[in-house]
Design a protein around this motif. Structure first.
Motif, short mmCIF file in Angstrom:
data_model
loop_
_atom_site.label_atom_id
_atom_site.label_comp_id
_atom_site.label_asym_id
_atom_site.label_seq_id
_atom_site.Cartn_x
_atom_site.Cartn_y
_atom_site.Cartn_z
N LEU A 384 0.84 -1.28 0.00
CA LEU A 384 0.14 0.02 0.04
C LEU A 384 1.09 1.29 -0.07
O LEU A 384 0.53 2.49 -0.46
CB LEU A 384 -0.97 0.00 1.09
N TRP A 396 -3.68 0.78 7.52
CA TRP A 396 -4.27 -0.51 6.80
C TRP A 396 -2.85 -1.46 6.90
O TRP A 396 -2.81 -2.43 5.82
CB TRP A 396 -4.52 -0.09 5.47
N ASN A 403 -8.55 -5.86 -3.22
CA ASN A 403 -9.98 -5.59 -3.88
C ASN A 403 -9.86 -4.34 -4.61
O ASN A 403 -11.04 -3.93 -5.19
CB ASN A 403 -11.11 -5.49 -2.81
N ASN A 405 -6.39 -2.14 -4.50
CA ASN A 405 -5.24 -1.42 -4.21
C ASN A 405 -3.93 -1.99 -4.93
O ASN A 405 -3.19 -1.41 -5.64
CB ASN A 405 -4.88 -0.99 -2.70
N GLU A 532 -16.65 -3.46 -0.07
CA GLU A 532 -16.66 -2.38 0.88
C GLU A 532 -18.04 -1.56 0.96
O GLU A 532 -18.17 -0.63 1.63
CB GLU A 532 -15.40 -1.60 1.10
N HIS A 612 -15.38 2.98 -4.02
CA HIS A 612 -15.15 1.88 -4.85
C HIS A 612 -16.15 1.99 -6.11
O HIS A 612 -17.15 2.42 -5.81
CB HIS A 612 -15.20 0.72 -4.07
N TRP A 651 -6.75 6.83 -4.60
CA TRP A 651 -6.91 5.68 -5.56
C TRP A 651 -8.28 5.83 -6.46
O TRP A 651 -8.35 5.48 -7.55
CB TRP A 651 -6.48 4.35 -4.85
N HIS A 690 -4.23 9.32 0.03
CA HIS A 690 -5.66 8.94 0.01
C HIS A 690 -6.81 10.00 0.54
O HIS A 690 -7.69 9.97 0.13
CB HIS A 690 -5.45 7.68 0.92
C1 FUC Z 1 -9.57 -0.18 0.67
C2 FUC Z 1 -10.17 1.00 0.76
C3 FUC Z 1 -9.72 2.22 1.46
C4 FUC Z 1 -8.07 2.02 1.61
C5 FUC Z 1 -7.81 0.37 1.82
C6 FUC Z 1 -6.31 0.18 2.08
O1 FUC Z 1 -10.14 -0.68 2.06
O2 FUC Z 1 -11.67 0.89 0.47
O3 FUC Z 1 -10.11 3.42 1.09
O4 FUC Z 1 -7.46 2.13 0.55
O5 FUC Z 1 -8.46 -0.42 1.14
#
Ligand code: FUC
Length: 800
Positions: A384, A396, A403, A405, A532, A612, A651, A690
């Motif tokens: 990340l 994170w 999903n 990134n 999400e 998303h 992103w 972000h």
């Molecule tokens: C996903 C995204 C968040 C964030 C995370 C690392 O959960 O919905 O915005 O980038 O990844």
């Protein structure tokens, strides 16, 4: 082991030693070490236009400049009183090999499925939370090695201060004058010698004096190996009840030219040298997700011994040549102007309101630079934060969120001619096919393999964090798109044979777990979710979200094609074709939108602007929905995109630009790009915000700029015989803001390398080099040209 955690311990050591050298005190490391320095005279820009540059040292991490070998990285702060190199190594994560499978899942899943198909989403969500989530519930975070700190004699005033990052030579530099002497510092990370190199020089002899020390938030100790080496040795952190199983080491060898080198405590002081070169190596005991038996001491010693045999010039020349081998493959020119001579942080402040086309070029090339620096063969994929992280508990976990990134990190790789950089991602997918087989078997009773929405160094694959995020079985399947895409760009059959078992395993999992939904009898994922996003019924868990069905359409098609090419698995091909034809189709909802879910829930969903845009996967990165191939669906995707809005997290903003580029709306894409390059989404060092820092926005933005200039498609129908044509669309989404320009070296699917020049918003010349000899159709506006170039053949077209 002694804990050398707090900066204070080492700082007091630094103070003592420096005091011995020059009788001065050292500022507290927590404060700006240069707070008392006066900066006089404004330095001009560096000669190389592809540089980030600044007139002050970095006081915050997101002002510091990144260098990296792919595996070993540093953030360079460029201070006058103190230089800080914040160090990373890409296998230094918390914990050790572990198995997060939840054995209760197997018996709970049939009931979860039943509840979902009965519309009892909250109950299903609760049951998933109680019985299906991973143990532990969270994965391991990525961690820093520590800091190398160089403290210099105090200086009241410096002149002409400048620090920069030259993207073309991958070198960070600092230069200023003090007391009539010009000091220069250069830092690079050599992928050839696997070391970070720092060189300190002055334009007069005997001027280089500093004390070098190391600090770390890890469980570690620093010692000196006389006469010239700092050694930081430690163990990684525990997390989520998982003990640290790694040892790690960082070694810094200080090679002074003349002068004296004095070892004291954990510090090395160089006094009155003409110049000094510091060689920095770091390694952990990580060998693979289930093997931590490596020897970081031997590895770092070996690196330093080999590097120390070479001259600084030889190290630098090898580094620059290897970097440029990749970096120089693509050149972009969108024009330039007065703004291009200003410091980068000022340009970011003004980009949205000023015409600064060279800034787009800089952002684009910075993205390519970051990929080269954070993802090289043999290392870990870009996480990340790519490679760069100072925290033991980063946002994170600085993990791999699959999903969106992690995939986004690799969006620019093929198109901007950095195919080698995909190698670590491919290696990770092959690992996940192993760990995910256990998860598939034990949690789902299924063949093949599965990975949910996140993974880490240990290749954990079970659902984490909670049902809203984790209960998504399609992460591994999405990653497989990158395996196929790599083949689509390079045509390497040996590569395809190597990765096909992973693609097949990903598909087999779904053959075993797809269920028939009662209304239309389509085959759908269950349980799953649209990443999400909470639907109107108080949960995100559901059956057959649009994105899943799109991803599986791609996965099955790619498996069928791969098996055909290799002449294997005829039965499986037939099963996949049948299952594929029964997947839920893309559907247009009552607002004219592309439905995000199996049912038309979009208008009632609680977050209409959700970051998303998962159901638009079909438009980008996939090629399932296109203006020409599926105009009604493309119009529906456009409607969905309009509803979601342009501005989102870093992103998510970058994804929107790619989508507008696919809709061939260059001005709209450019409008969003302006937001991405604003201070709200770009830090002073050009890292994506972000916020906080997350590197995917950089990579997604880079991919989008390429996508505005060139798009390529595989033969229209994936099931069709392989003799249909690839397509290359030239300048599909050129904004008015870029009336004239050129790009060279972009790659297209089917094995093509393309140069494009345009003026007055129209193509003037495109040169296409065919690497594989595939037939191709060129498109420029409404004009087309069909080519049958042999491999290595070249064709130049004026777009008419
Ligand atoms: C996903 C995204 C968040 C964030 C995370 C690392 O959960 O919905 O915005 O980038 O990844």
């Amino acid at each position: 082991m002694k804990r050398c955690r707090r900066l204070t311990a080492a700082a007091s050591g630094l103070a003592l030693s420096i005091a011995a050298v020059r009788g001065a005190d050292v500022p507290s490391p927590a404060a700006d070490p240069d707070a008392r320095v006066r900066f006089a005279g404004d330095a001009g820009p560096p000669d190389a236009p592809l540089s980030l540059w600044y007139r002050r040292p970095a006081t915050e991490w997101v002002q510091a400049l990144p260098v990296g070998t792919g595996r070993l990285g540093a953030m360079v702060f460029g201070g006058v009183t103190r230089e800080r190199l914040q160090l990373n190594e890409d296998t230094l994560w918390a914990g050790g090999p572990y198995d997060p499978v939840n054995p209760d899942a197997h018996d709970a899943l049939p009931e979860v499925r039943r509840l979902i198909l009965a519309g009892k989403y909250r109950e299903a969500d609760r049951l998933v939370g109680a019985k299906v989530m991973a143990k532990p519930l969270r994965q391991m975070p990525y961690e820093p090695v520590g800091d190398l700190l160089l403290t210099f004699p105090e200086t009241a005033e410096v002149g002409d201060y400048r620090r920069d990052l030259n993207l073309d030579t991958a070198t960070a530099s600092v230069s200023y004058t003090a007391g009539g002497v010009r000091f220069t510092r250069e830092v690079f990370a050599s992928p050839v010698d696997q070391v970070l190199v720092m060189r300190l020089t002055a334009d007069r002899p005997g001027q280089i004096t500093f004390t070098a020390g190391m600090t770390t938030p890890q469980e570690a100790a620093v010692r000196i190996e006389v006469p010239d080496t700092l050694v930081l040795h430690g163990v990684n952190g525990a997390a989520e009840g998982m003990k640290g199983a790694l040892t790690f080491e960082a070694r810094v060898r200080v090679l002074a030219q003349r002068g004296r080198t004095v070892a004291q405590g954990g510090l090395l002081t160089v006094i009155g040298a003409d110049a000094a070169t510091l060689l920095i190596a770091s390694a952990t005991s990580y060998r693979s997700f289930d093997d931590v038996s490596g020897n970081p001491e031997a590895l770092t010693k070996q690196c330093l011994t080999a590097a120390a045999r070479k001259s600084f010039d030889a190290l630098r020349a090898a580094h620059v040549a290897e970097h440029q081998r990749l970096f120089r493959r693509v050149r972009l020119d969108l024009g330039t102007g007065a703004a291009a001579r200003r410091p980068t942080d000022e340009r970011i402040l003004e980009f949205a309101s000023s015409g600064d086309p060279q800034m787009v070029e800089l952002y684009f090339q910075f993205g390519r630079y970051l990929l080269i620096a954070s993802s090289r063969p043999g290392g870990q994929p870009a996480n990340l934060q790519g490679l760069w992280n100072e925290s033991m508990n980063p946002p994170w976990g600085s993990k791999y969120t699959i999903n969106i990134n992690t995939e986004m990190n690799y969006w620019p790789a093929e198109s901007t001619n950095l195919a080698e950089c995909v190698d670590p991602l491919v290696a990770m997918v092959l690992d996940l096919a192993q760990t995910g087989a256990r998860t598939a078997r034990e949690m789902y009773g299924a063949r093949g393999w599965v990975a949910h929405h996140n993974t880490d160094l240990w290749r954990a694959t079970a659902p984490i964090d909670g049902p809203t995020w984790g209960m998504w079985p399609t992460g591994g399947a999405w990653l497989c798109l990158h395996l196929w895409d790599h083949y689509a760009y390079c045509g390497d059959r040996a590569f395809l044979a190597k990765v096909y078992p992973a693609m097949r395993g990903a598909a087999q999992f779904f053959l075993d777990t797809l269920v028939e939904e009662p209304t239309n009898h389509w085959l759908v994922t269950d349980p799953s979710l649209s990443p999400e996003n909470t639907h109107p019924f108080g949960a995100s868990v559901c059956a057959g979200p649009t994105m899943d069905e799109q991803i599986l359409r791609d996965l099955f098609a790619h498996c069928i094609r791969a098996a055909e090419i290799m002449g294997v698995d005829a039965d499986l091909r037939a099963q996949l074709a049948t299952a594929r034809s029964r997947l839920a189709p893309n559907q247009i909802g009552r607002a004219g939108q592309l439905q995000e879910w199996l049912e038309d829930w979009d208008l009632q969903a609680p977050e209409p602007n959700h970051r998303h845009v998962s159901h638009l996967y079909g438009l980008y990165p996939s090629q399932q929905i296109s203006l020409r191939g599926a105009p009604a669906l493309a119009a529906a995707a456009r409607r969905s995109l309009e509803t979601r809005g342009d501005e989102s997290t870093g992103w998510a903003t970058a994804w929107r630009i790619n989508l507008w580029a696919r809709l061939r709306d260059g001005d709209h894409a450019y409008d969003i790009l302006r937001f991405l390059l604003s201070p709200e989404r770009t830090y002073p060092d050009m890292f994506d915000a972000h916020p906080p820092f997350q590197i995917d926005g950089n990579f997604g933005g880079t991919a989008a700029i390429a996508e505005m200039l060139l798009q390529s498609r595989e033969p229209e129908n994936e099931d069709q015989a392989a003799d249909s044509r690839y397509e290359i669309e030239l300048l599909p989404a050129l904004p008015k803001a870029w009336p004239a320009g050129s790009v060279t070296g972009l790659r297209a699917r089917g094995g093509f390398e393309v140069d494009v020049t345009w003026t007055n918003g129209a193509l003037t010349a495109a040169t296409v080099r065919s690497l594989l000899g595939n037939p191709v159709r060129l498109r420029s506006g409404d004009a087309t040209r069909d080519l049958a170039l042999p491999a290595d053949g070249t064709f130049t077209w004026d777009g008419r």
